[in-house]
Design a protein around this motif. Sequence first.
Motif, PDB file in Angstrom:
ATOM      1  N   LEU A  73      33.990 -51.729  -3.844  1.00 51.65           N
ATOM      2  CA  LEU A  73      35.167 -51.293  -4.597  1.00 51.65           C
ATOM      3  C   LEU A  73      35.256 -49.793  -4.481  1.00 51.65           C
ATOM      4  CD1 LEU A  73      34.695 -53.464  -7.732  1.00 51.65           C
ATOM      5  CD2 LEU A  73      36.435 -53.708  -6.009  1.00 51.65           C
ATOM      6  N   ARG A  74      35.781 -49.350  -3.461  1.00 50.56           N
ATOM      7  CA  ARG A  74      35.736 -47.927  -3.155  1.00 50.56           C
ATOM      8  C   ARG A  74      36.857 -47.130  -3.804  1.00 50.56           C
ATOM      9  NH1 ARG A  74      31.807 -44.724  -2.474  1.00 50.56           N
ATOM     10  NH2 ARG A  74      30.111 -45.612  -1.297  1.00 50.56           N
ATOM     11  N   SER A  75      37.603 -46.438  -3.018  1.00 46.87           N
ATOM     12  CA  SER A  75      38.515 -45.437  -3.570  1.00 46.87           C
ATOM     13  C   SER A  75      39.659 -46.068  -4.354  1.00 46.87           C
ATOM     14  CB  SER A  75      39.081 -44.610  -2.429  1.00 46.87           C
ATOM     15  OG  SER A  75      39.393 -45.448  -1.350  1.00 46.87           O
ATOM     16  N   SER A  76      40.245 -45.253  -5.198  1.00 45.80           N
ATOM     17  CA  SER A  76      41.353 -45.728  -6.028  1.00 45.80           C
ATOM     18  C   SER A  76      42.566 -46.004  -5.154  1.00 45.80           C
ATOM     19  CB  SER A  76      41.678 -44.676  -7.071  1.00 45.80           C
ATOM     20  OG  SER A  76      41.740 -43.416  -6.454  1.00 45.80           O
ATOM     21  N   ASN A 128      26.303 -31.534   0.027  1.00 48.29           N
ATOM     22  CA  ASN A 128      25.887 -32.814   0.575  1.00 48.29           C
ATOM     23  C   ASN A 128      26.898 -33.918   0.351  1.00 48.29           C
ATOM     24  OD1 ASN A 128      23.261 -31.994   1.451  1.00 48.29           O
ATOM     25  ND2 ASN A 128      22.705 -31.867  -0.701  1.00 48.29           N
ATOM     26  N   VAL A 129      27.948 -33.626  -0.421  1.00 48.96           N
ATOM     27  CA  VAL A 129      28.948 -34.644  -0.718  1.00 48.96           C
ATOM     28  C   VAL A 129      29.871 -34.780   0.489  1.00 48.96           C
ATOM     29  CG1 VAL A 129      30.922 -35.118  -2.184  1.00 48.96           C
ATOM     30  CG2 VAL A 129      28.825 -34.246  -3.182  1.00 48.96           C
ATOM     31  N   THR A 130      30.179 -36.023   0.860  1.00 53.09           N
ATOM     32  CA  THR A 130      31.007 -36.240   2.046  1.00 53.09           C
ATOM     33  C   THR A 130      32.429 -35.738   1.839  1.00 53.09           C
ATOM     34  OG1 THR A 130      29.870 -38.354   1.970  1.00 53.09           O
ATOM     35  CG2 THR A 130      31.243 -37.933   3.871  1.00 53.09           C
ATOM     36  N   HIS A 131      33.001 -36.040   0.678  1.00 54.89           N
ATOM     37  CA  HIS A 131      34.369 -35.590   0.398  1.00 54.89           C
ATOM     38  C   HIS A 131      34.337 -34.682  -0.811  1.00 54.89           C
ATOM     39  CE1 HIS A 131      34.917 -39.563   2.403  1.00 54.89           C
ATOM     40  NE2 HIS A 131      35.674 -38.803   3.158  1.00 54.89           N
ATOM     41  N   ILE A 132      34.267 -33.399  -0.532  1.00 60.53           N
ATOM     42  CA  ILE A 132      34.117 -32.437  -1.620  1.00 60.53           C
ATOM     43  C   ILE A 132      35.322 -32.479  -2.551  1.00 60.53           C
ATOM     44  CG2 ILE A 132      33.820 -29.990  -2.153  1.00 60.53           C
ATOM     45  CD1 ILE A 132      32.355 -29.684   0.457  1.00 60.53           C
ATOM     46  N   ASP A 133      36.514 -32.705  -1.974  1.00 61.38           N
ATOM     47  CA  ASP A 133      37.705 -32.701  -2.840  1.00 61.38           C
ATOM     48  C   ASP A 133      37.640 -33.828  -3.858  1.00 61.38           C
ATOM     49  OD1 ASP A 133      39.971 -34.451  -0.580  1.00 61.38           O
ATOM     50  OD2 ASP A 133      37.793 -34.353  -0.615  1.00 61.38           O
ATOM     51  N   ARG A 134      37.078 -34.973  -3.445  1.00 58.37           N
ATOM     52  CA  ARG A 134      36.968 -36.084  -4.402  1.00 58.37           C
ATOM     53  C   ARG A 134      35.994 -35.745  -5.522  1.00 58.37           C
ATOM     54  NH1 ARG A 134      36.175 -41.407  -0.802  1.00 58.37           N
ATOM     55  NH2 ARG A 134      37.814 -40.925   0.679  1.00 58.37           N
ATOM     56  N   LEU A 169      35.361 -32.816  -6.635  1.00 60.18           N
ATOM     57  CA  LEU A 169      36.018 -31.859  -7.529  1.00 60.18           C
ATOM     58  C   LEU A 169      37.019 -32.557  -8.438  1.00 60.18           C
ATOM     59  CD1 LEU A 169      36.594 -28.948  -4.997  1.00 60.18           C
ATOM     60  CD2 LEU A 169      34.984 -28.985  -6.879  1.00 60.18           C
ATOM     61  N   GLN A 170      37.700 -33.553  -7.896  1.00 62.04           N
ATOM     62  CA  GLN A 170      38.654 -34.293  -8.740  1.00 62.04           C
ATOM     63  C   GLN A 170      37.927 -35.071  -9.826  1.00 62.04           C
ATOM     64  OE1 GLN A 170      40.861 -36.661  -5.986  1.00 62.04           O
ATOM     65  NE2 GLN A 170      42.038 -34.916  -5.253  1.00 62.04           N
ATOM     66  N   GLU A 171      36.792 -35.644  -9.458  1.00 62.17           N
ATOM     67  CA  GLU A 171      35.992 -36.361 -10.447  1.00 62.17           C
ATOM     68  C   GLU A 171      35.509 -35.414 -11.527  1.00 62.17           C
ATOM     69  OE1 GLU A 171      34.599 -39.946 -10.771  1.00 62.17           O
ATOM     70  OE2 GLU A 171      36.702 -39.602 -10.266  1.00 62.17           O
ATOM     71  N   ALA A 172      35.121 -34.221 -11.113  1.00 60.00           N
ATOM     72  CA  ALA A 172      34.675 -33.222 -12.079  1.00 60.00           C
ATOM     73  C   ALA A 172      35.798 -32.925 -13.047  1.00 60.00           C
ATOM     74  CB  ALA A 172      34.247 -31.946 -11.353  1.00 60.00           C
ATOM     75  N   HIS A 173      36.995 -32.767 -12.518  1.00 60.97           N
ATOM     76  CA  HIS A 173      38.148 -32.491 -13.364  1.00 60.97           C
ATOM     77  C   HIS A 173      38.412 -33.630 -14.338  1.00 60.97           C
ATOM     78  CE1 HIS A 173      42.409 -31.582 -14.367  1.00 60.97           C
ATOM     79  NE2 HIS A 173      41.995 -30.341 -14.211  1.00 60.97           N
ATOM     80  N   ARG A 174      38.183 -34.837 -13.861  1.00 57.09           N
ATOM     81  CA  ARG A 174      38.465 -36.008 -14.698  1.00 57.09           C
ATOM     82  C   ARG A 174      37.528 -36.121 -15.879  1.00 57.09           C
ATOM     83  NH1 ARG A 174      36.621 -41.121 -15.155  1.00 57.09           N
ATOM     84  NH2 ARG A 174      35.119 -40.942 -13.465  1.00 57.09           N
ATOM     85  N   VAL A 175      36.221 -35.962 -15.619  1.00 61.96           N
ATOM     86  CA  VAL A 175      35.260 -36.216 -16.700  1.00 61.96           C
ATOM     87  C   VAL A 175      35.130 -35.064 -17.688  1.00 61.96           C
ATOM     88  CG1 VAL A 175      33.923 -37.840 -15.334  1.00 61.96           C
ATOM     89  CG2 VAL A 175      33.222 -35.464 -15.409  1.00 61.96           C
ATOM     90  N   LEU A 176      35.697 -33.902 -17.354  1.00 64.93           N
ATOM     91  CA  LEU A 176      35.593 -32.784 -18.276  1.00 64.93           C
ATOM     92  C   LEU A 176      36.622 -32.906 -19.380  1.00 64.93           C
ATOM     93  CD1 LEU A 176      35.034 -29.648 -16.013  1.00 64.93           C
ATOM     94  CD2 LEU A 176      33.550 -30.469 -17.821  1.00 64.93           C
ATOM     95  N   GLU A 218      40.680 -24.800  -7.060  1.00 65.86           N
ATOM     96  CA  GLU A 218      42.012 -24.670  -7.666  1.00 65.86           C
ATOM     97  C   GLU A 218      42.873 -25.890  -7.339  1.00 65.86           C
ATOM     98  OE1 GLU A 218      43.135 -20.958  -6.017  1.00 65.86           O
ATOM     99  OE2 GLU A 218      42.399 -19.793  -7.718  1.00 65.86           O
ATOM    100  N   ASP A 219      42.721 -26.400  -6.115  1.00 66.10           N
ATOM    101  CA  ASP A 219      43.491 -27.586  -5.718  1.00 66.10           C
ATOM    102  C   ASP A 219      43.157 -28.792  -6.578  1.00 66.10           C
ATOM    103  OD1 ASP A 219      43.473 -26.935  -2.128  1.00 66.10           O
ATOM    104  OD2 ASP A 219      44.849 -26.331  -3.748  1.00 66.10           O
ATOM    105  N   ALA A 220      41.937 -28.857  -7.068  1.00 63.14           N
ATOM    106  CA  ALA A 220      41.546 -30.014  -7.881  1.00 63.14           C
ATOM    107  C   ALA A 220      42.115 -29.942  -9.289  1.00 63.14           C
ATOM    108  CB  ALA A 220      40.025 -30.107  -7.943  1.00 63.14           C
TER     109      ALA A 220
END
Lengths: 358, 263
Positions: free
Chosen positions: A29-32, A252-258, A260-267, A333-335
């Motif tokens: 169950l990968r990406s949204s 080490n993260v494959t998709h850094i933008d993802r 960063l988006q996750e970081a934005h979400r959980v904060l 900033e993009d995130a």
Amino acid sequence: MAAPRSCALWGYCGRGWSRVMRGCRLPGLRSSWPGSPLGARLLSQEKRATETHFGFETVSEEEKGGKASPDSTFCLDPMEMIHEDPPQFYQVFESVAKKYDVMNDMMSLGIHRVWKDLLLWRMHPFPGTQLLDVAGGTGDIAFRFLNYIQAQHQRKQKRQLRTQQNLSWEEIAQKYQNEEDSLNGSHVVVCDINKEMLKIGRKKACAQGYKTGKSYRKNLQLGLAWVLGDAEELPFDDDKFDVYTIAFGIRNVTHIDRALQEAHRVLKPGGRFLCLEFSQVTNPLVSRLYDLYSFQVIPVMGEVIAKDWKSYQYLVESIRQFPAQEEFKEMIEDAGFQKVTYESLTSGIVAIHSGFKL
Amino acid sequence: MVTLLRGTLRPLRLFQALPGPAADVPLRAASQGTGLLYPEHIPTSLLQKVLLTAGSAGMALYNPYRHDMVAVLGETTGCRALRVLRDQMKRDPEGAQILQERPRISLSTLDLDKLQSLPEGSLGREYLRFLDVNRVSPDTRAPTRFVDDEELAYVIQRYREVHDMLHTLLGMPTNILGEIVVKWFEAVQTGLPMCILGALFGPIRLSAQHLQVLVSELVPWAVQNGRRAPCVLNLYYERRWEQPLKALREELGITDPPMHIKA
């Protein structure tokens, strides 16, 4: 085991599966779905049957305790999470896990401790802060955070003592009734994709005297919880943490933008994102020496101390691949973060990036 | 100043691995893919070899159980000696055949049942007994990584695999004392710096009693036999399993050890 728990779950989580399943880390169950809002993860119907076998310890405890809080963060029992397709660097970290701390000290000549201390000073947490440390395997940031909070608490108590020299006996008796917990509601959750690193972190916690409970909730109360999870798909609800840190992990993260988006979400709104990572050196002379040291000395050290040349070759190469300070700032900033700043340390060998979710 | 430094150092190839990477990145070691001479090859620059030599020597002394460090030491320091050995092998007909056919001694290439069925006293049977008594396996040898010549990489690999044969030939067990005796023999035979260093520094960890026995009897015997015997790498052991051990010893001029060392 599956059936009764799933019934409880159905009955309990009034908001339905989606909120529950968001926390599930399931293979396949990968990406949204494209176009879905940040945070909502829609899951296909046919997967529901296989989802129930993951540990639901925390949820059943809530049910027993009768605390109806569908908004609470819950996390599945970390050791039951199975990661289906480990990214390439996973095996690298499995083999380096045991010698990780020793090698860090040797490679950075101990300077990494100063960098991590600086990160904490920039964070300046106070009692009540809830920290999520991602890719924090062996717990360096987590332990520093707890020590910082406890030191603050001690300083506060000392100050209070000085002003309380002339209390009446009644007031003193009252003080004993309000037992103030040294952490005062602050806790840190260490999240890492690698079980070996988490194991070592747990061992260190035990050695330092931090108690561990049996469930995630209990661990939160005690101040320190260990969770297995992927930075690109965090097993936490939205708006949960005051500070999100990632120290030497985001490259080490494959998709850094993802991530960063996750970081934005959980904060939580008002929350702070802090990233300590290797960056580009600005000074040309330092750059040459740094290159020389990285490529000539570090793999040799890896071979002699950790019996592993290739992992450390990968490490120094991954550092070079990581974007420079300005570029990374733009990615943050993009995130969705605002007031993004960075601070270069040691001529740019590492940089601390900071952003706020406003 | 930096460019001046680079200009003088570049001909020395201190920081470039051989075969070197592109000239515009002089300080970066070659990563995988480019310039690999054999599957396990890791190209290293001169500076890296120096650091590896120092580091592996130190670690081997600090922790004698790190056999891989001894192997790395052998690879980084053995350049000249390996060439001499390879030329010796080329001159001998049996040795030249080994270089051409490149046989390997490992559990997958050995026919253990056949060796078991050989008569007592034959090389194959005694070798098997040696493996059993000392509880070792031919598969614990690490592959060569830091030698920058494909043929020499095979020579050092062959030397490692023949090491167990030498134990059998000399009748030495795999404890520290036995290993040091074999190292002395190999030092004289091969001239590899790693063997010489191992022979000289190995006894540091021995007790006084063992040291006395070593110096008075075992080392002179090993050195004498080493000088007398022809190059042991020239023997095609895989074709000599049936040969009686005594006959092989006579052929090489190896006398019985002055005393029996228990395993």
